[in-house]
Design a protein around this motif. Structure first.
Motif, PDB file in Angstrom:
ATOM      1  N   MET A1009       0.841  -1.191   0.000  1.00 27.98           N
ATOM      2  CA  MET A1009       0.000   0.000   0.000  1.00 27.98           C
ATOM      3  C   MET A1009       0.879   1.245   0.000  1.00 27.98           C
ATOM      4  SD  MET A1009      -3.070  -1.017  -0.086  1.00 27.98           S
ATOM      5  CE  MET A1009      -4.195   0.242   0.434  1.00 27.98           C
ATOM      6  N   GLU A1010       1.948   1.195   0.813  1.00 25.70           N
ATOM      7  CA  GLU A1010       2.836   2.354   0.912  1.00 25.70           C
ATOM      8  C   GLU A1010       3.503   2.631  -0.440  1.00 25.70           C
ATOM      9  OE1 GLU A1010       4.113   5.511   2.685  1.00 25.70           O
ATOM     10  OE2 GLU A1010       3.463   4.018   4.148  1.00 25.70           O
ATOM     11  N   PHE A1011       3.909   1.545  -1.145  1.00 24.69           N
ATOM     12  CA  PHE A1011       4.526   1.739  -2.464  1.00 24.69           C
ATOM     13  C   PHE A1011       3.570   2.476  -3.390  1.00 24.69           C
ATOM     14  CE2 PHE A1011       6.894  -2.443  -1.674  1.00 24.69           C
ATOM     15  CZ  PHE A1011       7.979  -1.778  -1.154  1.00 24.69           C
ATOM     16  N   LEU A1012       2.330   2.013  -3.404  1.00 26.55           N
ATOM     17  CA  LEU A1012       1.353   2.629  -4.309  1.00 26.55           C
ATOM     18  C   LEU A1012       1.130   4.095  -3.933  1.00 26.55           C
ATOM     19  CD1 LEU A1012      -1.332  -0.142  -4.800  1.00 26.55           C
ATOM     20  CD2 LEU A1012       0.458   0.548  -6.337  1.00 26.55           C
ATOM     21  N   GLU A1013       1.121   4.341  -2.608  1.00 25.05           N
ATOM     22  CA  GLU A1013       0.897   5.699  -2.136  1.00 25.05           C
ATOM     23  C   GLU A1013       2.031   6.601  -2.630  1.00 25.05           C
ATOM     24  OE1 GLU A1013      -1.579   7.977  -0.975  1.00 25.05           O
ATOM     25  OE2 GLU A1013      -2.015   6.396   0.460  1.00 25.05           O
ATOM     26  N   VAL A1014       3.266   6.094  -2.510  1.00 22.71           N
ATOM     27  CA  VAL A1014       4.425   6.866  -2.958  1.00 22.71           C
ATOM     28  C   VAL A1014       4.349   7.076  -4.468  1.00 22.71           C
ATOM     29  CG1 VAL A1014       6.935   6.809  -3.236  1.00 22.71           C
ATOM     30  CG2 VAL A1014       5.892   6.098  -1.081  1.00 22.71           C
ATOM     31  N   LEU A1015       3.995   6.028  -5.166  1.00 19.47           N
ATOM     32  CA  LEU A1015       3.985   6.071  -6.630  1.00 19.47           C
ATOM     33  C   LEU A1015       3.061   7.183  -7.153  1.00 19.47           C
ATOM     34  CD1 LEU A1015       4.916   4.645  -9.212  1.00 19.47           C
ATOM     35  CD2 LEU A1015       2.969   3.127  -9.007  1.00 19.47           C
ATOM     36  N   THR A1016       1.938   7.396  -6.464  1.00 12.68           N
ATOM     37  CA  THR A1016       0.944   8.333  -7.002  1.00 12.68           C
ATOM     38  C   THR A1016       0.916   9.651  -6.255  1.00 12.68           C
ATOM     39  OG1 THR A1016      -0.696   7.360  -5.540  1.00 12.68           O
ATOM     40  CG2 THR A1016      -0.559   6.474  -7.755  1.00 12.68           C
ATOM     41  N   GLU A1017       1.900   9.862  -5.398  1.00 14.94           N
ATOM     42  CA  GLU A1017       1.891  11.065  -4.573  1.00 14.94           C
ATOM     43  C   GLU A1017       1.921  12.329  -5.440  1.00 14.94           C
ATOM     44  OE1 GLU A1017       3.667  11.472  -0.131  1.00 14.94           O
ATOM     45  OE2 GLU A1017       4.932  10.677  -1.704  1.00 14.94           O
ATOM     46  N   GLY A1018       1.169  13.337  -5.048  1.00 22.82           N
ATOM     47  CA  GLY A1018       1.247  14.620  -5.720  1.00 22.82           C
ATOM     48  C   GLY A1018       0.427  14.724  -6.994  1.00 22.82           C
ATOM     49  N   LEU A1019      -0.254  13.648  -7.385  1.00 26.02           N
ATOM     50  CA  LEU A1019      -1.068  13.700  -8.609  1.00 26.02           C
ATOM     51  C   LEU A1019      -2.537  13.882  -8.220  1.00 26.02           C
ATOM     52  CD1 LEU A1019       0.613  10.745 -10.484  1.00 26.02           C
ATOM     53  CD2 LEU A1019       0.820  13.148 -11.070  1.00 26.02           C
ATOM     54  N   ASP A1020      -3.285  14.662  -9.024  1.00 23.11           N
ATOM     55  CA  ASP A1020      -4.689  14.934  -8.680  1.00 23.11           C
ATOM     56  C   ASP A1020      -5.589  13.739  -8.904  1.00 23.11           C
ATOM     57  OD1 ASP A1020      -4.290  17.368  -7.812  1.00 23.11           O
ATOM     58  OD2 ASP A1020      -4.976  18.451  -9.598  1.00 23.11           O
ATOM     59  N   ARG A1021      -5.773  13.420 -10.180  1.00 24.97           N
ATOM     60  CA  ARG A1021      -6.677  12.304 -10.483  1.00 24.97           C
ATOM     61  C   ARG A1021      -5.865  11.185 -11.079  1.00 24.97           C
ATOM     62  NH1 ARG A1021      -9.003  16.517 -13.334  1.00 24.97           N
ATOM     63  NH2 ARG A1021     -10.538  17.664 -12.109  1.00 24.97           N
ATOM     64  N   VAL A1022      -5.896  10.042 -10.434  1.00 23.20           N
ATOM     65  CA  VAL A1022      -5.102   8.912 -10.926  1.00 23.20           C
ATOM     66  C   VAL A1022      -6.022   7.715 -11.111  1.00 23.20           C
ATOM     67  CG1 VAL A1022      -3.125   7.434 -10.506  1.00 23.20           C
ATOM     68  CG2 VAL A1022      -3.174   9.727  -9.577  1.00 23.20           C
ATOM     69  N   LEU A1023      -5.805   6.995 -12.191  1.00 25.09           N
ATOM     70  CA  LEU A1023      -6.513   5.738 -12.382  1.00 25.09           C
ATOM     71  C   LEU A1023      -5.446   4.665 -12.511  1.00 25.09           C
ATOM     72  CD1 LEU A1023      -9.383   4.690 -12.697  1.00 25.09           C
ATOM     73  CD2 LEU A1023      -9.120   4.836 -15.153  1.00 25.09           C
ATOM     74  N   LEU A1024      -5.373   3.794 -11.489  1.00 29.05           N
ATOM     75  CA  LEU A1024      -4.413   2.690 -11.555  1.00 29.05           C
ATOM     76  C   LEU A1024      -5.077   1.556 -12.320  1.00 29.05           C
ATOM     77  CD1 LEU A1024      -3.245   2.869  -7.863  1.00 29.05           C
ATOM     78  CD2 LEU A1024      -1.859   3.397  -9.851  1.00 29.05           C
ATOM     79  N   VAL A1025      -4.394   1.048 -13.323  1.00 32.68           N
ATOM     80  CA  VAL A1025      -5.020   0.050 -14.190  1.00 32.68           C
ATOM     81  C   VAL A1025      -4.247  -1.251 -14.108  1.00 32.68           C
ATOM     82  CG1 VAL A1025      -5.683  -0.502 -16.542  1.00 32.68           C
ATOM     83  CG2 VAL A1025      -5.731   1.856 -15.767  1.00 32.68           C
ATOM     84  N   ARG A1026      -4.961  -2.339 -13.883  1.00 34.63           N
ATOM     85  CA  ARG A1026      -4.309  -3.634 -13.865  1.00 34.63           C
ATOM     86  C   ARG A1026      -5.065  -4.513 -14.847  1.00 34.63           C
ATOM     87  NH1 ARG A1026      -1.049  -6.704 -11.612  1.00 34.63           N
ATOM     88  NH2 ARG A1026      -1.550  -8.772 -10.806  1.00 34.63           N
ATOM     89  N   GLY A1027      -4.434  -4.826 -15.973  1.00 32.52           N
ATOM     90  CA  GLY A1027      -5.131  -5.586 -17.011  1.00 32.52           C
ATOM     91  C   GLY A1027      -5.329  -7.027 -16.609  1.00 32.52           C
TER      92      GLY A1027
END
Length: 1037
Positions: A1009-1027
């Motif tokens: 969870m922490e990795f994902l949080e770091v990965l998307t930090e500072g961005l307004d609208r994010v859509l994480l996609v996992r095919g």
């Protein structure tokens, strides 16, 4: 004596069941009545005007009414049908149709029309005997068996038909009055020859308007009298018909004397001269007659005369040769003609002269409209309508289920017999030129049927006058009631005003509208032009009755068990086809207009109308069609070309069962644009028995929100003891057959760091794992509350796609789908991909552009290079904090408030260190190639075995912990990537990123969870996609 403490209500309740031996069922009694009391109610069933519920409410008021004397089949169905079917056409036009089309073709016309109504009557009987027919007849039958949309469309068609029928009857009345009863009453006189028809039409308009006002007043004052007079009018019709038959018999013995004057083979109109000859002999001198004056320029025998007049002789023949004269042979074949041609007798010698141009002024009998087969069908059809009269009075019958079929079918048989026999008898008794003479000019302006009738033509003239008058009044009473019934149903919002009436329920407003529409018909003024309009609406109505019967029979609806057994779907189908054929035969453009009107009403009711569920056949039809389609959709995965995200949207509800993140639904509708499958799922914790009410409330809330957000789809609420199992059940079992979801959309758990929310991140990670196991794609929307509503419009901006791993091309497809929606239409699509040290980034860019070109997607392409660099101190600090935090929470098992404080403290320290400028600078753009492994299917297997020595100076002593090496590397990737993404896409409207999979090893979930949080930090609208790993986008057509 009872103890005073016992609740009196309980006592009564005890008494109520005493002696009923039904204590076992006591608890059901409130909602489900005992059969014994129910049967008593059912047996006294009065006709239903509304649904069953409203019916029960009316029951009490109905009990107080005095029972009206109920009518049997003969009075209640047979006679009204007879009176409605036999009408103005029989007296005014049938002879002319026989003369123009010939006996054979008119027989075909009448047979077709009668067959059409007979088949419709069979279908109608089946519908009418399937359950109790409420008052309101045909409209109720159709709407309750075909649903509100068809019901409304057909009801209004039937209403318009009845109204125009009223107009037609009134025109007929005036035609009889002005042509046959008192021609002198005409207001407009023909100034010049050839203007007769125009003057006549103007008379019709003036008189018609007066009569409509009169009739409306009569109807307004008292319908009672109209219904009482009905039998009188019927008696007139029957007397007239008997008079015709009597007259036919008399022609066999002693034909009446109606001489017709012919000049050559042309019929002359007797209105302008008396003696049928060129000269009269008197006092030994030859005088010229009035007829001579009409054709010559002076009365002297040597005057200049019309060519044709000089060359041909004047002869006189009998207008009614009689049934034995063999005139039938001459009348067998058709004689269609242009408008304004002269009515001529066949097989009569005639010498054509050089035609004089001034033919219009001569006293010939001219045809007033152009005739051909289809026109006659349109003019004749209204004379077979009126078969619904019996079912319209269904409320007053003793036994509607027996009477309606018997009465209607008998009435149709009787009238068909009358019509068919009349055709043959007219053809056999009357001379062809008289038959073709529409207004009886050759027989001194008598009604042509009247000349045949026995005691005198006046029997028929007066009889037909009264009967058409009566029929007009009946139309004016029936139509407003029908409109009122439709208005009261509330399915067509804009006519609801017509539901109101006087205190006694007389529809006042509806009457006004009816009179107004009638007036339109009267302004058309020609009976021959009004008839086809009316045919359209009736045919439309009959077509739907047949359709209703056929649909119900073919679907074998459980409720379809008519008492009337002699129907079959083929008959209904044949009737429907015949109606359709007749519509287009009558006049194809009217047919198209009528269908357009019905179609508009249908769509309007579907779009605006009240939600009515009447258990109709069309609902059954769509269920059947849906089942069929579902069985056809194969279970296998669809072809890549057909792949579209079928969404399962997981919503969180708060304690009031309201949706926490409504923007999730907005995003769904933007992504779907109404296509494909959307299932909105939600989980309530607890057991179903306790949570029943909450479940319904939650479903209502979700459905309401779906309505507001225009999300078209289905709602599914699951109650489960644990939240996690509920979500798992949804992922496994939502959907049906081939209509299963293949993509799960959920919101990022914002509050996962708050420790009392312990389950939230575990559930999240498990959901990610489960979607992978189920081979479904996963979309996670971060900062969902910042997403746009459906009303917003982005005027500019980008949708940025960061394509790091290829897992089926979902990343490319989503922006394309989003841009179909108005919100995102103006956004540009940009695709970024990451190059390693040893990749050729220029070549990569070219390949990517080529790939997108083949995919037919427009997007800007950018390749971002990441250089190797040492893992920064910041990364270590971030990793350590993460590990310490989870470690501390595990070891110390702090009390709840302390935990909160602890979490908050660590969070604060994180934020502080993140914003430190020195650290910012150290985040360069780099990424070791080995880390690429993190993004592949093997998820971290290889990483676990690698250990890379790196100097860890300066941070060794924080709580004396050394961070796990694989964690450090992952964190390194996250931090690096986040830096790159921020650099390029900080101001994008939406960022789409590949979502790395959770670790195989369950212990690392929190770190994930922490990795994902770091990965998307500072961005307004994010859509994480996992095919889901399968290809969803293709370059092939």
């Amino acid at each position: 004596s009872y103890s005073p403490f016992i609740n009196s209500a309980e006592m009564d309740r005890g008494n109520m069941y005493e002696g009923k031996n039904m204590a076992l069922f006591e608890e059901e009694m409130d909602s489900n009545p005992m059969v014994s009391s129910l049967l008593n109610k059912l047996a006294n069933y009065t006709n239903v005007t509304q649904g069953v519920v409203e019916h029960e409410a009316d029951e009490d008021s109905k009990r107080k009414e005095v029972k009206v004397p109920r009518m049997g089949t003969f009075i209640g169905v047979y006679l009204p049908c007879l009176q409605n079917i036999l009408g103005v056409i029989l007296f005014l036009r049938l002879t002319w149709i026989v003369g123009t089309a010939g006996v054979l073709e008119s027989f075909i016309i009448v047979f077709m029309c009668c067959a059409c109504t007979m088949l419709t009557a069979i279908s109608m009987s089946a519908i009418a005997t399937n359950g109790v027919v409420p008052a309101g007849g045909s409209y109720y039958m159709i709407s309750r068996s075909l649903g509100p949309e068809f019901g409304g469309a057909v009801g209004l068609c039937f209403y318009l038909g009845t109204t125009f029928a009223g107009a037609m009857y009134i025109l007929g009345t005036i035609e009889i009055l002005l042509t046959y009863i008192s021609p002198s009453a005409a207001i407009f006189k023909a100034e010049e020859v050839g203007e007769e028809t125009e003057a006549m039409l103007n008379n019709m308009r003036v008189y018609g308007t007066c009569i409509i006002v009169l009739m409306a007043i009569v109807v307004f004052v008292g319908v009672k009298y109209v219904n009482k007079l009905a039998l009188v009018f019927l008696a007139c019709v029957i007397l007239s018909i008997i008079a015709i038959y009597a007259g036919v018999i008399k022609t066999a013995i002693d034909p009446p004397d109606f001489p017709i004057c012919l000049l050559g083979n042309r019929t002359l109109s007797k209105r302008s001269f008396d003696v049928c000859a060129k000269f009269t002999e008197g006092n030994n001198e030859t005088k010229t007659t009035n007829l001579w004056l009409l054709f010559c320029n002076s009365s002297s025998p040597t005057a200049m005369c019309d060519d044709y007049f000089s060359l041909n002789n004047v002869t006189e023949i009998q207008g009614i040769p009689g049934i034995l004269s063999g005139v039938l042979i001459d009348n067998l074949w058709s004689t269609y003609s242009e408008k304004g041609s002269i009515v001529e007798k066949k097989n009569q010698p005639s010498v054509s002269g050089s035609e004089d141009l001034k033919i219009g002024g001569r006293p010939y009998v001219f045809t007033d409209i152009m005739t051909y087969f289809t026109v006659l069908v349109g003019i004749y059809f209204p004379s077979v309508t009126g078969i619904m009269a019996g079912s319209n009075r269904s409320g007053d019958l003793k036994d509607a289920q027996k009477s309606i079929p018997t009465g209607t079918i008998l009435a149709i048989s009787t009238t068909s017999f009358i019509y068919l026999s009349c055709i043959v008898l007219f053809g056999a008794c009357i001379e062809g030129v008289v038959l073709r003479d529409k207004f009886g000019e050759a027989v001194n302006g008598n009604l042509v049927v009247g000349t045949l009738a026995w005691p005198s033509p006046w029997v028929i003239v007066i009889g037909s006058f009264f009967s058409t008058c009566g029929a007009g009044l009946q139309s004016l009473t029936g139509a407003p009631r029908l409109l009122q019934a439709i208005a009261r149903d509330g399915i067509v919002p804009f006519i609801q005003v017509f539901g109101h009436g006087k205190a006694n329920g007389e529809p006042t407003w509806a009457l006004l509208l009816t009179a107004a529409i009638c007036e339109i018909g009267i302004l058309i003024a020609s009976l021959d032009n009004v008839a086809p309009i009316l045919s359209m609406f009736f045919l439309m109505c009959y077509m739907f009755v047949n359709l209703a019967c056929a649909v119900q029979t073919l679907l074998r609806t459980p409720n379809w068990r008519p008492r009337f057994k002699y129907y079959h779907w083929t008959l209904s189908f044949l009737g429907m086809s015949l109606c359709l054929a007749l519509m287009f035969i009558c006049s194809w453009y009217y047919a198209l207009i009528a269908m357009l009107i019905a179609g508009c009403i249908y769509k309007y009711i579907e779009y605006r109308g009240a939600e009515k569920e009447w258990g109709d056949g069309i609902r059954g039809l769509s269920l059947n069609a849906a089942r069929y389609a579902l069985l056809r959709v194969e279970d296998g995965p669809p072809h890549t070309k057909n792949w579209r995200p079928q969404l399962l949207v997981l919503l969180n509800l708060d304690c009031e069962q309201l949706v926490k993140h409504p923007r999730l639904l907005s995003f769904t509708s933007q992504l779907k644009a109404g296509k494909g499958l959307t299932i909105v799922g939600s989980v309530l914790q607890g057991t179903y028995l306790d949570k029943c009410v909450e479940t319904q409330k939650a479903e209502e809330n979700v459905k309401a929100l779906m309505g507001v957000e225009k999300t078209k789809g289905f709602c599914q609420i699951v109650v489960s003891p644990s939240f996690r199992d509920g979500i798992s059940h949804l992922i496994q079992s939502a959907g049906l057959g081939g209509m299963k979801h293949n993509t799960v959309l959920m919101a990022w758990p914002q509050s996962w760091k708050q420790t009392e929310n312990h389950f939230s991140w575990k559930n999240f990670v498990d959901t990610v794992r489960e979607t992978t196991a189920a081979q479904q794609a996963l979309l996670v929307a971060k900062n969902i509350d910042l997403f746009p509503t459906n009303q917003e419009r982005f005027t500019e901006g980008n949708i940025d796609v960061w394509w790091i791993v290829h897992d089926g091309g979902m990343l490319m497809l989503l922006p394309f789908l989003l841009r179909q929606h108005k919100v995102w239409r103006k956004c540009k699509m940009r695709i970024f991909t990451v190059a390693q040290m040893d990749d050729n980034s220029i070549q990569m860019k070219k390949d990517l552009q080529m790939f997108l070109y083949h995919l037919r997607l427009n997007a800007e392409v950018e390749v971002v290079e990441m250089h190797n660099s040492d893992i920064s101190a910041y990364t270590y600090e971030r990793t350590l904090m993460m590990e310490q935090r989870s470690q501390m929470l595990k070891q110390m098992q702090l009390s709840k408030n302390e935990r909160e404080r602890e979490a908050q403290l660590i969070h604060d320290r994180n934020t502080a260190s993140r914003s430190a400028p020195a650290v910012k600078a150290s985040v360069a753009a780099a990424m070791p190639e080995k880390v690429q492994m993190t993004w592949t299917k093997e998820k971290f297997v290889a990483e676990k075995h690698k250990n890379k020595d790196t100097s860890v100076s300066g941070f060794k002593d924080i709580f004396n912990m050394k961070p796990n090496q694989s964690n450090v590397r992952r964190m390194h990737t996250a931090v690096k990537l986040n830096g790159v993404v921020l650099n390029k896409s900080q101001h994008a409207q939406l960022v789409l990123l590949n979502m790395p999979g959770p670790p195989k090893n369950r212990k690392g979930d929190e770190n994930y969870m922490e990795f994902l949080e770091v990965l998307t930090e500072g961005l307004d609208r994010v859509l994480l996609v996992r095919g889901s790993g399968r290809e969803v986008i293709t370059i092939y057509s």
